[in-house]
Design a protein around this motif. Sequence first.
Motif, PDB file in Angstrom:
ATOM      1  N   GLN A  99      41.433  11.334  17.571  1.00 45.43           N
ATOM      2  CA  GLN A  99      40.505  12.387  18.221  1.00 45.43           C
ATOM      3  C   GLN A  99      39.395  12.724  17.319  1.00 45.43           C
ATOM      4  O   GLN A  99      38.247  12.939  17.750  1.00 45.43           O
ATOM      5  CB  GLN A  99      41.429  13.481  18.461  1.00 45.43           C
ATOM      6  CG  GLN A  99      40.485  14.702  19.228  1.00 45.43           C
ATOM      7  CD  GLN A  99      39.924  14.260  20.828  1.00 45.43           C
ATOM      8  OE1 GLN A  99      40.942  13.449  21.321  1.00 45.43           O
ATOM      9  NE2 GLN A  99      38.908  14.403  20.969  1.00 45.43           N
ATOM     10  N   GLU A 100      39.633  12.660  15.905  1.00 46.26           N
ATOM     11  CA  GLU A 100      38.284  12.923  14.917  1.00 46.26           C
ATOM     12  C   GLU A 100      37.323  11.888  15.486  1.00 46.26           C
ATOM     13  O   GLU A 100      35.872  12.267  15.279  1.00 46.26           O
ATOM     14  CB  GLU A 100      38.845  12.953  13.686  1.00 46.26           C
ATOM     15  CG  GLU A 100      40.181  13.623  13.383  1.00 46.26           C
ATOM     16  CD  GLU A 100      41.266  13.084  13.603  1.00 46.26           C
ATOM     17  OE1 GLU A 100      41.525  11.963  13.312  1.00 46.26           O
ATOM     18  OE2 GLU A 100      42.190  13.507  14.303  1.00 46.26           O
ATOM     19  N   ASN A 103      35.465  12.548  18.599  1.00 51.62           N
ATOM     20  CA  ASN A 103      34.415  13.734  18.512  1.00 51.62           C
ATOM     21  C   ASN A 103      33.373  13.169  17.782  1.00 51.62           C
ATOM     22  O   ASN A 103      32.306  13.727  17.971  1.00 51.62           O
ATOM     23  CB  ASN A 103      35.375  14.609  17.748  1.00 51.62           C
ATOM     24  CG  ASN A 103      36.270  15.368  18.750  1.00 51.62           C
ATOM     25  OD1 ASN A 103      36.414  15.190  19.836  1.00 51.62           O
ATOM     26  ND2 ASN A 103      37.315  16.060  18.212  1.00 51.62           N
ATOM     27  N   HIS A 107      29.628  13.509  19.402  1.00 55.74           N
ATOM     28  CA  HIS A 107      28.635  14.496  18.969  1.00 55.74           C
ATOM     29  C   HIS A 107      27.666  13.741  17.870  1.00 55.74           C
ATOM     30  O   HIS A 107      26.677  14.607  17.363  1.00 55.74           O
ATOM     31  CB  HIS A 107      29.500  15.636  17.954  1.00 55.74           C
ATOM     32  CG  HIS A 107      30.339  16.487  18.977  1.00 55.74           C
ATOM     33  ND1 HIS A 107      29.950  17.738  19.772  1.00 55.74           N
ATOM     34  CD2 HIS A 107      31.795  16.316  18.952  1.00 55.74           C
ATOM     35  CE1 HIS A 107      31.035  18.245  20.439  1.00 55.74           C
ATOM     36  NE2 HIS A 107      31.922  17.453  19.872  1.00 55.74           N
TER      37      HIS A 107
END
Length: 164
Positions: A99-100, A103, A107
């Motif tokens: 997930q990191e 993200n 972003h």
Amino acid sequence: MSKIGLISDTHDNIENIEKSMRVFMEREASTVIHAGDFVSPSVIRAFQEVKLIGVYGNNDVDRAGIKDAFNLIGGTITGEIYELEVDASEIVVYHGTQQEASNSMIHSGKYDIMVCGHTHQIQNSRVGKTLVINPGTANGWFFGFGATLAILDTQSRSAEFIRL
């Protein structure tokens, strides 16, 4: 290009892969992006009618076999992340295992579109300038989710989701 088929998490479900291919052909999506979790190299042959672009998922253990199968059908798989430009859109494909990492890509401001999988849940959201699309699972039986795929319109930067 205009229409790209999006599929993920097929998990060896050859019947649903064949259904998906019929939808892609009907919708004139001659390029298909697979966001990982093919599982077995043997299912890749079912994509031979399209230009297949893919990334590895967390269940793609036989990476050498999958890469060989891609080579046999003239597809492209280079690793866990794939970047391409289509119709002036920067697209990144990542299974979504971490997930990191997802993200960070979302972003970063670098991508217009992110195609991901892993969760087996449809996602169609905008984060900043990035359209995040998860076509869901084409397998359909994990966690009670129905089998789905998506058609990306690269001109309008929008996705249509289709239940198999």
